[in-house]
Design a protein around this motif. Structure first.
Motif: not given
Length: 70
Positions: A26-35, A40-44, A46-51
């Motif tokens: 999830a942390a990796g997915a959030g970081k990749l989304a931010r990159l 920030y809400p969209a990245a969170v 994506r991280a929640a969805a991958s978790f």
């Protein structure tokens, strides 16, 4: 000398490892989304969805292997 772990300890250690792996993914997915330029809400989200996806896959694999392991 043989080391024997109680079944509850094996289940607890496995559950902790699955949650740690899910958090790392999830942390990796959030970081990749931010990159990628996501807010920030969209990245969170994506991280929640991958978790949730990792936990769902772990539950499905557990359910599929249960008949063979018991």
């Amino acid at each position: 000398m043989e080391i024997v772990m109680p079944e509850l300890a094996v289940v607890a250690v496995t559950a902790v490892l699955v949650v740690i792996v899910a958090l790392l993914i999830a942390a990796g997915a959030g970081k990749l989304a931010r990159l990628d330029g996501a807010t920030y809400p969209a990245a969170v989200m994506r991280a929640a969805a991958s978790f949730a996806a990792v936990l769902t896959i772990a539950a499905a694999v557990t359910a599929a292997l249960t008949p063979f392991l018991s």
